[in-house]
Design an enzyme around this catalytic site. Structure first.
Site, PDB file in Angstrom:
ATOM      1  N   TYR A 139      -4.096  -0.866   9.818  1.00  0.00           N
ATOM      2  CA  TYR A 139      -3.818  -1.050   8.388  1.00  0.00           C
ATOM      3  C   TYR A 139      -2.421  -0.547   8.052  1.00  0.00           C
ATOM      4  O   TYR A 139      -1.648  -1.218   7.350  1.00  0.00           O
ATOM      5  CB  TYR A 139      -4.880  -0.316   7.570  1.00  0.00           C
ATOM      6  CG  TYR A 139      -4.825  -0.589   6.089  1.00  0.00           C
ATOM      7  CD1 TYR A 139      -5.466  -1.696   5.539  1.00  0.00           C
ATOM      8  CD2 TYR A 139      -4.152   0.273   5.225  1.00  0.00           C
ATOM      9  CE1 TYR A 139      -5.428  -1.945   4.173  1.00  0.00           C
ATOM     10  CE2 TYR A 139      -4.110   0.036   3.858  1.00  0.00           C
ATOM     11  CZ  TYR A 139      -4.746  -1.070   3.342  1.00  0.00           C
ATOM     12  OH  TYR A 139      -4.710  -1.322   1.981  1.00  0.00           O
ATOM     13  N   SER A 172       0.854  -1.193   0.000  1.00  0.00           N
ATOM     14  CA  SER A 172       0.000   0.000   0.000  1.00  0.00           C
ATOM     15  C   SER A 172       0.886   1.237   0.000  1.00  0.00           C
ATOM     16  O   SER A 172       2.075   1.177   0.356  1.00  0.00           O
ATOM     17  CB  SER A 172      -0.885  -0.002   1.250  1.00  0.00           C
ATOM     18  OG  SER A 172      -1.529   1.249   1.438  1.00  0.00           O
TER      19      SER A 172
END
Length: 251
Positions: free
Chosen positions: A156, A143
């Site tokens: 996350y 990410s």
């Protein structure tokens, strides 16, 4: 040798029912690979995409929040006659809350799915490949938050930062054993995980202003990078984290 030909290869793709996972599964099939799709829900659309490319699709239903699922996935793939030499770790979840209010439940849920299970699936996959003496490719879906902090997604960010480090560590250990371990770091992509961001008019506008390409990514934008990292073209690529972000990190 054709640099981007995946004929005769089999790829396991987790989270293959929708979004980036479905797009990558279809893209790898288009390049010649058979697909083993792993997910918690039906993958009928993905199966149709793979069939349209003339490739075989095998569905495995598994809860990847549980580390023991790794062995189940590999065993079921083998039982179905699928000898996998590509693994795409795409499955992931996200929980949003201010760090001051974030719960242990939301922390554990995300870390278990996005990091812990990824490691054990990589381990099970690599063990099988090394035992059989065949080369293999692992592609983790990282990410932008593998590079940046973000806001309101502490678990996350922790998981994706950890996944970047894990990708490098596994590459260090396994490169000489014939296994390439790399990652793709998607930018802001139109998926279920970003529905809340896109629905927030102010946040959506702020994000678009920052993206040099001027638009959110589509799941299909990740396909070229996945084919490259899975193919002979990337045989000497190890431990890289490839941003596909419309220029976000360059800004």
């Amino acid at each position: 040798m054709t640099l981007f030909d995946l004929s005769g290869r089999t790829a396991i793709v987790t989270g293959a029912n929708t979004g980036i996972g479905r797009a990558i599964a279809a893209g790898l099939a288009g390049a010649g690979a058979d697909i083993v799709g792993v997910g918690r829900s039906a993958m009928t659309g993905t199966e149709a995409d793979v069939a349209a490319a003339g490739r075989r699709f095998t569905a495995i239903h598994a809860d990847l929040s549980r580390a023991e699922s790794a062995g189940k996935v590999m065993a079921e793939a083998a039982a179905a006659g699928a000898v996998a030499d590509i693994l795409v770790n795409n499955a992931g979840i996200i929980r949003r809350a201010d760090a001051l209010d974030f719960t242990e439940e939301d922390w554990d849920a995300v870390l278990d799915t996005n990091l812990k299970s990824v490691f054990f699936l990589c381990q099970a996959f690599a063990r099988a490949a090394i035992t059989a003496g065949r080369p293999a490719k692992i592609i983790n879906i990282a990410s932008l938050l593998s590079f940046q902090g973000g806001i309101r997604v502490p678990s996350y960010t922790a998981a994706k930062s950890g996944l970047a480090g894990l990708t490098k560590l596994l590459a260090n250990e396994w490169a000489a054993r014939g296994i390439n371990v790399n990652a793709i770091a998607p930018g802001y992509v139109e998926t279920n995980n970003t529905t809340a961001l896109r629905a927030d008019a102010e946040r959506n506008a702020d994000i678009l202003k920052r993206i040099p390409a001027g638009r959110w990514a589509r799941p299909d934008d990740m396909v070229g990078a996945a084919i490259f990292l899975a193919a002979p073209a990337a045989d000497y690529v190890h431990g890289t984290i490839l941003p596909v972000d419309g220029g976000w990190l360059a800004r």
